[in-house]
Design a protein around this motif. Structure first.
Motif, mmCIF file in Angstrom:
data_model
loop_
_atom_site.group_PDB
_atom_site.id
_atom_site.type_symbol
_atom_site.label_atom_id
_atom_site.label_comp_id
_atom_site.label_asym_id
_atom_site.label_seq_id
_atom_site.Cartn_x
_atom_site.Cartn_y
_atom_site.Cartn_z
ATOM 1 N N LEU A 8 9.218 6.656 -0.560
ATOM 2 C CA LEU A 8 8.820 8.023 -0.241
ATOM 3 C C LEU A 8 9.998 8.778 0.352
ATOM 4 O O LEU A 8 10.839 8.205 1.041
ATOM 5 N N GLU A 9 10.023 10.077 0.117
ATOM 6 C CA GLU A 9 11.020 10.919 0.764
ATOM 7 C C GLU A 9 10.270 11.814 1.746
ATOM 8 O O GLU A 9 9.378 12.574 1.351
ATOM 9 N N LEU A 10 10.585 11.700 3.019
ATOM 10 C CA LEU A 10 9.922 12.464 4.076
ATOM 11 C C LEU A 10 10.894 13.476 4.669
ATOM 12 O O LEU A 10 12.108 13.245 4.692
ATOM 13 N N SER A 11 10.353 14.533 5.213
ATOM 14 C CA SER A 11 11.204 15.487 5.934
ATOM 15 C C SER A 11 11.716 14.811 7.206
ATOM 16 O O SER A 11 11.127 13.832 7.687
ATOM 17 N N GLU A 12 12.796 15.333 7.744
ATOM 18 C CA GLU A 12 13.363 14.780 8.977
ATOM 19 C C GLU A 12 12.339 14.823 10.112
ATOM 20 O O GLU A 12 12.230 13.885 10.899
ATOM 21 N N LYS A 13 11.605 15.909 10.170
ATOM 22 C CA LYS A 13 10.616 16.093 11.247
ATOM 23 C C LYS A 13 9.520 15.032 11.161
ATOM 24 O O LYS A 13 9.166 14.414 12.173
ATOM 25 N N LEU A 56 4.157 1.507 10.096
ATOM 26 C CA LEU A 56 3.322 2.594 10.590
ATOM 27 C C LEU A 56 2.973 3.557 9.458
ATOM 28 O O LEU A 56 1.811 3.955 9.301
ATOM 29 N N ALA A 57 3.948 3.923 8.650
ATOM 30 C CA ALA A 57 3.699 4.830 7.527
ATOM 31 C C ALA A 57 2.694 4.209 6.557
ATOM 32 O O ALA A 57 1.777 4.878 6.073
ATOM 33 N N ALA A 58 2.844 2.912 6.281
ATOM 34 C CA ALA A 58 1.914 2.233 5.381
ATOM 35 C C ALA A 58 0.505 2.221 5.976
ATOM 36 O O ALA A 58 -0.477 2.477 5.277
ATOM 37 N N ASN A 59 0.411 1.944 7.284
ATOM 38 C CA ASN A 59 -0.896 1.944 7.948
ATOM 39 C C ASN A 59 -1.554 3.319 7.884
ATOM 40 O O ASN A 59 -2.753 3.437 7.616
ATOM 41 N N LEU A 60 -0.759 4.353 8.162
ATOM 42 C CA LEU A 60 -1.293 5.715 8.118
ATOM 43 C C LEU A 60 -1.771 6.074 6.713
ATOM 44 O O LEU A 60 -2.842 6.656 6.530
ATOM 45 N N LEU A 61 -0.974 5.713 5.719
ATOM 46 C CA LEU A 61 -1.332 6.001 4.332
ATOM 47 C C LEU A 61 -2.589 5.241 3.913
ATOM 48 O O LEU A 61 -3.483 5.796 3.270
ATOM 49 N N GLU A 62 -2.669 3.973 4.292
ATOM 50 C CA GLU A 62 -3.860 3.175 3.961
ATOM 51 C C GLU A 62 -5.104 3.748 4.629
ATOM 52 O O GLU A 62 -6.160 3.847 4.007
ATOM 53 N N ARG A 63 -4.993 4.119 5.897
ATOM 54 C CA ARG A 63 -6.141 4.670 6.619
ATOM 55 C C ARG A 63 -6.601 5.982 5.978
ATOM 56 O O ARG A 63 -7.781 6.208 5.764
ATOM 57 N N HIS A 64 -5.636 6.835 5.657
ATOM 58 C CA HIS A 64 -5.964 8.123 5.044
ATOM 59 C C HIS A 64 -6.579 7.927 3.659
ATOM 60 O O HIS A 64 -7.568 8.550 3.320
ATOM 61 N N SER A 65 -5.994 7.037 2.859
ATOM 62 C CA SER A 65 -6.517 6.837 1.502
ATOM 63 C C SER A 65 -7.900 6.227 1.540
ATOM 64 O O SER A 65 -8.741 6.527 0.694
ATOM 65 N N THR A 66 -8.188 5.384 2.526
ATOM 66 C CA THR A 66 -9.525 4.814 2.663
ATOM 67 C C THR A 66 -10.545 5.920 2.907
ATOM 68 O O THR A 66 -11.626 5.921 2.318
ATOM 69 N N GLN A 67 -10.206 6.870 3.759
ATOM 70 C CA GLN A 67 -11.109 7.993 4.030
ATOM 71 C C GLN A 67 -11.302 8.849 2.779
ATOM 72 O O GLN A 67 -12.410 9.259 2.469
ATOM 73 N N VAL A 68 -10.228 9.107 2.051
ATOM 74 C CA VAL A 68 -10.304 9.915 0.830
ATOM 75 C C VAL A 68 -11.151 9.195 -0.212
ATOM 76 O O VAL A 68 -12.014 9.791 -0.854
ATOM 77 N N PHE A 69 -10.914 7.884 -0.395
ATOM 78 C CA PHE A 69 -11.679 7.125 -1.378
ATOM 79 C C PHE A 69 -13.155 7.074 -0.987
ATOM 80 O O PHE A 69 -14.027 7.120 -1.839
#
Length: 94
Positions: A7-12, A31-44
């Motif tokens: 992934l390419e993220l902004s500096e901020k 942490l990024a993977a955990n956040l993404l997994e948590r968010h995708s679980t909610q979306v799914f």
């Protein structure tokens, strides 16, 4: 086995993830993977809720149909009101 995603993220955003990861003692990647997994679980879950809702609607609508009445019946409000008055006033002891 997990998959690797670049992934390419902004500096901020990266700075915020890095700071939070240091605070809780894990890598920014984890942490990024955990956040993404948590968010995708909610979306799914929302998506599945919508799929389940559509399936339930389809099952319900399967019961829709038409009604054919052979009797000559009036369905205007005045006739319905008159029928109701007649029924409410009847003792049904006939």
């Amino acid at each position: 086995m997990g998959q690797i995603l670049t992934l390419e993220l902004s500096e901020k955003v990266f700075a915020a993830i890095q700071l939070q990861a240091q605070t809780i003692g894990i890598s920014p990647e984890r942490l990024a993977a955990n956040l993404l997994e948590r968010h995708s679980t909610q979306v799914f879950k929302l998506f599945l809720d919508e799929v389940e809702k559509n399936a339930a609607r389809a099952r319900f609508e399967h019961h829709f149909g038409t009604l054919k009445i052979d009797d000559d019946m009036s369905l205007d409000n005045e006739s319905i009101d008159a029928d109701l008055v007649r029924e409410y006033g009847s003792t049904h002891e006939e």
